[in-house]
Scaffold this motif. Structure first.
Motif, PDB file in Angstrom:
ATOM      1  N   LEU A   9      50.196  72.020  49.652  1.00 28.92           N
ATOM      2  CA  LEU A   9      50.294  73.446  49.293  1.00 28.92           C
ATOM      3  C   LEU A   9      51.053  73.620  47.986  1.00 28.92           C
ATOM      4  O   LEU A   9      51.998  74.401  47.885  1.00 28.92           O
ATOM      5  CB  LEU A   9      50.963  74.223  50.435  1.00 28.92           C
ATOM      6  CG  LEU A   9      50.322  74.029  51.812  1.00 28.92           C
ATOM      7  CD1 LEU A   9      51.070  74.830  52.872  1.00 28.92           C
ATOM      8  CD2 LEU A   9      48.833  74.422  51.792  1.00 28.92           C
ATOM      9  N   TYR A  39      48.022  74.447  42.864  1.00 26.11           N
ATOM     10  CA  TYR A  39      46.589  74.726  42.881  1.00 26.11           C
ATOM     11  C   TYR A  39      46.172  75.402  44.188  1.00 26.11           C
ATOM     12  O   TYR A  39      45.405  76.368  44.180  1.00 26.11           O
ATOM     13  CB  TYR A  39      45.793  73.440  42.651  1.00 26.11           C
ATOM     14  CG  TYR A  39      44.348  73.704  42.290  1.00 26.11           C
ATOM     15  CD1 TYR A  39      44.022  74.539  41.225  1.00 26.11           C
ATOM     16  CD2 TYR A  39      43.308  73.130  43.017  1.00 26.11           C
ATOM     17  CE1 TYR A  39      42.704  74.796  40.892  1.00 26.11           C
ATOM     18  CE2 TYR A  39      41.984  73.378  42.686  1.00 26.11           C
ATOM     19  CZ  TYR A  39      41.688  74.207  41.628  1.00 26.11           C
ATOM     20  OH  TYR A  39      40.384  74.471  41.294  1.00 26.11           O
ATOM     21  N   THR A  71      56.165  70.136  53.741  1.00 23.63           N
ATOM     22  CA  THR A  71      57.350  70.960  53.485  1.00 23.63           C
ATOM     23  C   THR A  71      57.462  72.014  54.592  1.00 23.63           C
ATOM     24  O   THR A  71      56.767  73.040  54.555  1.00 23.63           O
ATOM     25  CB  THR A  71      57.212  71.663  52.101  1.00 23.63           C
ATOM     26  OG1 THR A  71      56.827  70.688  51.144  1.00 23.63           O
ATOM     27  CG2 THR A  71      58.511  72.330  51.673  1.00 23.63           C
ATOM     28  N   HIS A  94      44.965  60.949  47.497  1.00 25.19           N
ATOM     29  CA  HIS A  94      43.637  61.456  47.870  1.00 25.19           C
ATOM     30  C   HIS A  94      42.938  60.529  48.855  1.00 25.19           C
ATOM     31  O   HIS A  94      42.397  60.988  49.866  1.00 25.19           O
ATOM     32  CB  HIS A  94      42.755  61.616  46.624  1.00 25.19           C
ATOM     33  CG  HIS A  94      43.179  62.730  45.712  1.00 25.19           C
ATOM     34  ND1 HIS A  94      42.489  63.066  44.570  1.00 25.19           N
ATOM     35  CD2 HIS A  94      44.228  63.581  45.758  1.00 25.19           C
ATOM     36  CE1 HIS A  94      43.092  64.081  43.963  1.00 25.19           C
ATOM     37  NE2 HIS A  94      44.156  64.398  44.662  1.00 25.19           N
ATOM     38  N   PRO A 136      41.215  64.017  39.882  1.00 25.11           N
ATOM     39  CA  PRO A 136      40.217  62.959  39.924  1.00 25.11           C
ATOM     40  C   PRO A 136      40.121  62.440  41.351  1.00 25.11           C
ATOM     41  O   PRO A 136      41.094  62.477  42.087  1.00 25.11           O
ATOM     42  CB  PRO A 136      40.817  61.897  38.986  1.00 25.11           C
ATOM     43  CG  PRO A 136      42.289  62.072  39.104  1.00 25.11           C
ATOM     44  CD  PRO A 136      42.495  63.549  39.294  1.00 25.11           C
ATOM     45  N   TYR A 138      37.671  66.276  32.929  1.00 25.16           N
ATOM     46  CA  TYR A 138      36.884  67.457  32.517  1.00 25.16           C
ATOM     47  C   TYR A 138      36.112  67.174  31.233  1.00 25.16           C
ATOM     48  O   TYR A 138      34.969  67.598  31.066  1.00 25.16           O
ATOM     49  CB  TYR A 138      37.782  68.671  32.310  1.00 25.16           C
ATOM     50  CG  TYR A 138      38.148  69.343  33.603  1.00 25.16           C
ATOM     51  CD1 TYR A 138      37.159  69.894  34.402  1.00 25.16           C
ATOM     52  CD2 TYR A 138      39.459  69.399  34.031  1.00 25.16           C
ATOM     53  CE1 TYR A 138      37.469  70.480  35.601  1.00 25.16           C
ATOM     54  CE2 TYR A 138      39.782  69.995  35.233  1.00 25.16           C
ATOM     55  CZ  TYR A 138      38.782  70.536  36.010  1.00 25.16           C
ATOM     56  OH  TYR A 138      39.088  71.116  37.206  1.00 25.16           O
TER      57      TYR A 138
HETATM   58  P1  NAD Z   1      51.435  70.298  42.553  1.00 24.97           P
HETATM   59  O1  NAD Z   1      52.467  69.372  42.013  1.00 24.97           O
HETATM   60  O2  NAD Z   1      51.583  71.742  42.231  1.00 24.97           O
HETATM   61  O3  NAD Z   1      51.354  70.156  44.143  1.00 24.97           O
HETATM   62  C1  NAD Z   1      51.349  68.900  44.754  1.00 24.97           C
HETATM   63  C2  NAD Z   1      51.548  69.077  46.237  1.00 24.97           C
HETATM   64  O4  NAD Z   1      51.605  67.785  46.838  1.00 24.97           O
HETATM   65  C3  NAD Z   1      52.867  69.785  46.588  1.00 24.97           C
HETATM   66  O5  NAD Z   1      52.662  70.655  47.664  1.00 24.97           O
HETATM   67  C4  NAD Z   1      53.774  68.629  47.015  1.00 24.97           C
HETATM   68  O6  NAD Z   1      54.754  69.026  47.959  1.00 24.97           O
HETATM   69  C5  NAD Z   1      52.775  67.684  47.654  1.00 24.97           C
HETATM   70  N1  NAD Z   1      53.246  66.288  47.661  1.00 24.97           N
HETATM   71  C6  NAD Z   1      53.197  65.480  48.733  1.00 24.97           C
HETATM   72  N2  NAD Z   1      53.711  64.272  48.457  1.00 24.97           N
HETATM   73  C7  NAD Z   1      54.116  64.321  47.175  1.00 24.97           C
HETATM   74  C8  NAD Z   1      54.760  63.372  46.337  1.00 24.97           C
HETATM   75  N3  NAD Z   1      55.049  62.116  46.754  1.00 24.97           N
HETATM   76  N4  NAD Z   1      55.046  63.754  45.070  1.00 24.97           N
HETATM   77  C9  NAD Z   1      54.726  65.007  44.621  1.00 24.97           C
HETATM   78  N5  NAD Z   1      54.115  65.943  45.392  1.00 24.97           N
HETATM   79  C10 NAD Z   1      53.822  65.604  46.656  1.00 24.97           C
HETATM   80  O7  NAD Z   1      50.026  69.754  42.071  1.00 24.97           O
HETATM   81  P2  NAD Z   1      48.664  70.562  41.949  1.00 24.97           P
HETATM   82  O8  NAD Z   1      48.562  71.115  40.580  1.00 24.97           O
HETATM   83  O9  NAD Z   1      48.513  71.484  43.083  1.00 24.97           O
HETATM   84  O10 NAD Z   1      47.595  69.359  42.025  1.00 24.97           O
HETATM   85  C11 NAD Z   1      47.195  68.787  43.256  1.00 24.97           C
HETATM   86  C12 NAD Z   1      45.827  68.126  43.072  1.00 24.97           C
HETATM   87  O11 NAD Z   1      44.894  69.109  42.682  1.00 24.97           O
HETATM   88  C13 NAD Z   1      45.762  67.039  42.002  1.00 24.97           C
HETATM   89  O12 NAD Z   1      44.903  66.019  42.375  1.00 24.97           O
HETATM   90  C14 NAD Z   1      45.201  67.761  40.789  1.00 24.97           C
HETATM   91  O13 NAD Z   1      44.518  66.911  39.884  1.00 24.97           O
HETATM   92  C15 NAD Z   1      44.268  68.728  41.461  1.00 24.97           C
HETATM   93  N6  NAD Z   1      44.046  69.958  40.653  1.00 24.97           N
HETATM   94  C16 NAD Z   1      42.774  70.302  40.362  1.00 24.97           C
HETATM   95  C17 NAD Z   1      42.519  71.423  39.602  1.00 24.97           C
HETATM   96  C18 NAD Z   1      41.116  71.825  39.300  1.00 24.97           C
HETATM   97  O14 NAD Z   1      40.911  72.610  38.387  1.00 24.97           O
HETATM   98  N7  NAD Z   1      40.142  71.352  40.053  1.00 24.97           N
HETATM   99  C19 NAD Z   1      43.592  72.186  39.116  1.00 24.97           C
HETATM  100  C20 NAD Z   1      44.887  71.820  39.451  1.00 24.97           C
HETATM  101  C21 NAD Z   1      45.103  70.686  40.224  1.00 24.97           C
END
Ligand code: NAD
Length: 373
Positions: free
Chosen positions: A44, A47, A71, A116, A135, A220
């Motif tokens: 959570l 994104y 969390t 992932h 990815p 991208y």
């Molecule tokens: P973020 O850092 O905002 O969130 C990561 C989440 O993972 C957090 O809730 C965190 O608590 C959790 N987490 C669990 N274990 C963790 C650890 N060991 N270290 C860090 N965080 C941990 O990241 P995000 O921007 O939400 O990205 C998450 C995924 O989504 C990534 O794979 C990213 O590439 C992808 N993403 C895709 C797009 C898109 O346009 N398709 C946009 C943003 C992110």
């Protein structure tokens, strides 16, 4: 620097996957006839919070049914905000129990890249359809492991490439496919943003991200180059640039790469964590098309050499994306972003890193047989 957890370490190196296999659901579309599919978001972060959850308030074929979070304080916040029942809330440890929860049809993995594979495979083994964020994973082997797990479990798999469901991108694909401006000769695809504030974030930690700009925005640019030509590249040559090594200690800051395509067209991609750019330009025999911006959350903006402005009503891209995948499950429409597409891009990413490691050597690619564009 954030420490990599034991679970991430295990998943990255292929351990911890020997979990219970449950029977895939039979006659899925029968079971769900006339109903929206339930999606559980795993992770959570930004994104999920600002894009996926709000989009799931607008979707026609799926809805936010559950959450999986490490969390505890987020559980109540999300449960209150989105009326998520207690029995649909999981953490990373009890996540496998989702197998017996009929309210969850799709698990959407939105964790750091190195996590992932573990969570997609656990979701598949729980008999749930899977959306994996981009990815797809941190290696081609992990992509194969995810694809195999979904096949074995008889569940569907998609990657979070939201732009395939988006009208500006679809129009570029159409113009390329129908050769409206003739044959493609050149594509330029740039995807980058400036990272300045947090040197300890997981995106700059190779163990969690698998790489820097290339693994983040670079996929991208790769995607744009492919749908901007309608072809998979047959070779790649790449270069890496570094101007702030004190900030980018562990991951690539800027990468450029050149592709050759089967029809002789040339592509150039640029990706970086050190500047803001977001553009796709394709030159054909009889004109050009451009998207700028090309890959943000929209609305995108596009134009052609004969003076046409592309204009479409804006809808959340993630809404369109999740509905497309749900329709694939419910109605058998094509899976427009299958797992094999995520794997194809990881093959290209690996070739780019290999070219850089070998001093810019040309790496030959053989993607034709994958049948994915
Ligand atoms: P973020 O850092 O905002 O969130 C990561 C989440 O993972 C957090 O809730 C965190 O608590 C959790 N987490 C669990 N274990 C963790 C650890 N060991 N270290 C860090 N965080 C941990 O990241 P995000 O921007 O939400 O990205 C998450 C995924 O989504 C990534 O794979 C990213 O590439 C992808 N993403 C895709 C797009 C898109 O346009 N398709 C946009 C943003 C992110």
């Amino acid at each position: 620097m954030k420490k990599i957890s034991r679970r991430v370490f295990n998943s990255t190196f292929g351990l911890g996957l020997g979990l219970m296999v449950t029977k895939p659901k039979a006659c899925f579309s029968e079971v769900k006839k006339g109903k929206k599919l339930g999606i559980a978001l795993v992770g959570l972060g930004t994104y999920s919070e600002y894009e996926l959850a709000p989009s799931l308030q607008e979707t026609d074929y799926c809805y936010l049914a559950g959450i999986v979070t490490g969390t505890p304080k987020k559980e109540k916040i999300w449960a209150d905000k989105y009326k998520i029942p207690k029995e649909n809330i999981y953490n990373y440890d009890n996540f496998d129990a989702i197998a017996t929860n009929d309210a969850i049809d799709i698990v959407y993995v939105v964790l750091p890249n190195a996590m992932h594979a573990e969570f997609c495979i656990r979701a598949a083994k729980a008999g749930k359809h899977v959306i994996c964020e981009k990815p797809m994973a941190v290696s081609v082997q992990e992509c194969d492991d995810i694809i195999d797990a979904c096949k074995t479990a008889g569940v569907k798999l998609s990657v979070g490439y939201r732009l395939h469901s988006e009208p500006y991108t679809q129009e570029i694909m159409r113009l390329v496919r129908e050769k409206t401006y003739g044959a493609v000769r050149y594509v330029s695809a740039d995807a980058a943003y400036f990272s300045r504030t947090d040197p300890d974030q997981w995106r700059l930690n190779k163990a969690l991200s698998g790489g820097g700009a290339l693994m983040n925005m670079g996929v991208y640019a790769i995607q744009s180059a492919i749908y901007g030509t309608g072809q998979n590249p047959i070779s790649v040559t790449a270069q890496e640039f570094s101007t702030r090594p004190e900030y980018f200690k562990d991951t690539d800051e800027t990468i450029t790469a050149q592709f050759e395509f089967p029809n002789g067209a040339i592509g150039n991609i640029f990706t970086s964590h050190n500047t803001n750019i977001n553009r796709l330009f394709t030159s054909f025999d009889k004109g050009w098309v451009e998207l700028n911006p090309a890959n943000n959350y929209g609305p995108l903006s596009g134009r052609t050499s004969d003076g046409k402005e592309l204009k479409y009503p804006h809808e959340r891209q993630q809404k369109l994306q999740m509905d497309d995948f749900s329709k694939h499950i419910l109605k058998g429409t094509p899976n427009i972003v299958p797992g094999e597409m995520g794997k194809r891009d990881m093959i290209i990413v690996a070739a780019i890193y290999q070219s850089i490691k070998e001093g810019g050597k040309k790496i030959v690619l053989d993607l034709g047989s994958m049948g994915i564009l």
